[in-house]
Design an enzyme around this catalytic site. Structure first.
Site, PDB file in Angstrom:
ATOM      1  N   HIS A 161      -2.855   6.500   4.659  1.00 34.00           N
ATOM      2  CA  HIS A 161      -1.409   6.592   4.835  1.00 34.00           C
ATOM      3  C   HIS A 161      -0.916   7.948   4.333  1.00 34.00           C
ATOM      4  CE1 HIS A 161      -1.422   2.529   5.974  1.00 34.00           C
ATOM      5  NE2 HIS A 161      -0.766   1.959   4.976  1.00 34.00           N
ATOM      6  N   CYS A 216       0.813  -1.219   0.000  1.00 35.78           N
ATOM      7  CA  CYS A 216       0.000   0.000   0.000  1.00 35.78           C
ATOM      8  C   CYS A 216       0.844   1.266   0.000  1.00 35.78           C
ATOM      9  CB  CYS A 216      -0.959  -0.005   1.190  1.00 35.78           C
ATOM     10  SG  CYS A 216      -0.170  -0.408   2.771  1.00 35.78           S
TER      11      CYS A 216
END
Length: 343
Positions: free
Chosen positions: A245, A131
């Site tokens: 994130h 990711c």
């Protein structure tokens, strides 16, 4: 033409997001099957706003007649079942770490290296990158095309959802417990230290050189996806955020590059949204990217400490673009390129 799609790990964070993304983007599927471990048999998962699917047993499922498998059950499970599904004729898009560095398995971000998709025929498997790597290479690609990247220094601020549902529960329970004077260690199972009101510079296992496996992944995957000559040093940090994130990225280029030229290239790039105003609120934070598809770039500025250097901040929803959306986009790219034959 429509396809039969199986989602492996359908009860997990990413599996549920895969189902949601397939429905939202109206992927041409005449049947979608939800698969998970034996303990989840018969559970219901949402598919779109009005449909639910009953979870079937991965261990006994017959993959014959399945066109596409979106797989996110954990590396050890994928090691067994992704090749099994591929052998039955499905194209497997695997979100786990197990196949990413296999030289016979393409590692793909559609906005960055779609030409690599053709390599799936060797194993019948396409790997979804990590990711944190996905969002970084989406932002780096237009800059690399513009001035060729030599070196990347990145610090990540990664949400707990990247470690699964239990990690999200741990953050919630520790945070609640602190307000009622419970010791944090009562709810400490997933992380090595308290995560509530704290940051932990440790994601995945430590390696011999002192880096963690997550940091190694970012370097190795970036080279495989974007350019084998790029040098990458990462420091990966878990932060008390549920989803989303963030990354602080500093890039050294081979050729001169201006902030204005970089902004223009990023604005034209697929999958990127530039929100960059040098004022209060002129940037994007993780909480604002949840549920969104884009990689958001902010704080773009010159790095005066190196020749041809720029720094920027980027955020993305790690469950969407960092996992589920990227996998579905790979499937869509296969369909557009007529690389699939419906069973």
């Amino acid at each position: 033409m429509s396809y039969r799609v199986a989602v492996v790990g359908a009860t997990g964070n990413v599996g549920r997001e895969m189902l949601s993304t397939l429905a939202e983007r109206a992927f041409p599927a005449h049947e979608v099957v939800a698969l998970a471990s034996e303990r989840s048999i018969g559970a219901e998962v949402s598919f779109g706003e009005s449909q639910t699917l009953k979870v079937e047993n991965l261990a006994t499922f017959d993959f014959r007649g399945t066109d596409i498998v979106l797989s996110s059950p954990g590396a050890k499970v994928s090691q067994v079942f992704s090749p099994k599904a591929a052998a039955a004729g499905a194209v497997v898009i695997d979100n786990t770490s197990y196949f990413r560095m296999d030289p016979d398995v393409p590692l793909v971000v559609p906005e960055v290296n779609p030409d690599a998709l053709a390599g799936y025929r060797k194993r019948g498997i396409i790997a979804n990158p990590n990711c944190s790597t996905i969002q970084m290479v989406v932002a780096l690609k237009p800059l690399h095309d513009l001035a060729r990247i030599r070196r990347v220094v990145v610090a990540t601020y990664q949400s707990v959802s990247g470690a699964g549902k239990d990690a999200m529960d741990e953050l919630f329970n520790q945070t609640r417990g602190i307000f009622v004077n419970e010791p944090a260690h009562r709810h400490q199972k997933k992380f090595t230290k308290q995560i509530a009101f704290n940051v932990i510079p440790h994601i995945d296992v430590f390696m011999e050189d002192g880096a963690t496996k997550e940091e190694w992944k970012m370097a190795a995957e970036t080279r495989k996806i974007l350019d084998p000559d790029i040098k990458v040093i990462a420091t990966c940090v878990r932060v008390p955020v549920f989803v989303g994130h963030a990354e602080a990225v500093t890039v050294e280029f081979e050729r001169p590059i201006t902030v204005e030229a970089a902004q223009a290239a990023l604005r034209e790039a697929p999958g990127v949204s530039v929100i960059d105003y040098r004022a209060d609120e002129g940037y994007v934070t993780p909480v604002e990217c949840v549920g969104e598809d884009a990689v958001y770039v902010s704080r773009l500025r010159k790095d005066p400490t190196v020749e041809n250097g720029l720094s920027f901040w980027c955020v993305s929803d790690n469950l969407r673009k960092g996992a589920a959306l990227n996998a579905v986009q790979i499937a869509e790219a296969l369909v557009r390129a007529n690389m699939l034959k419906a069973a």
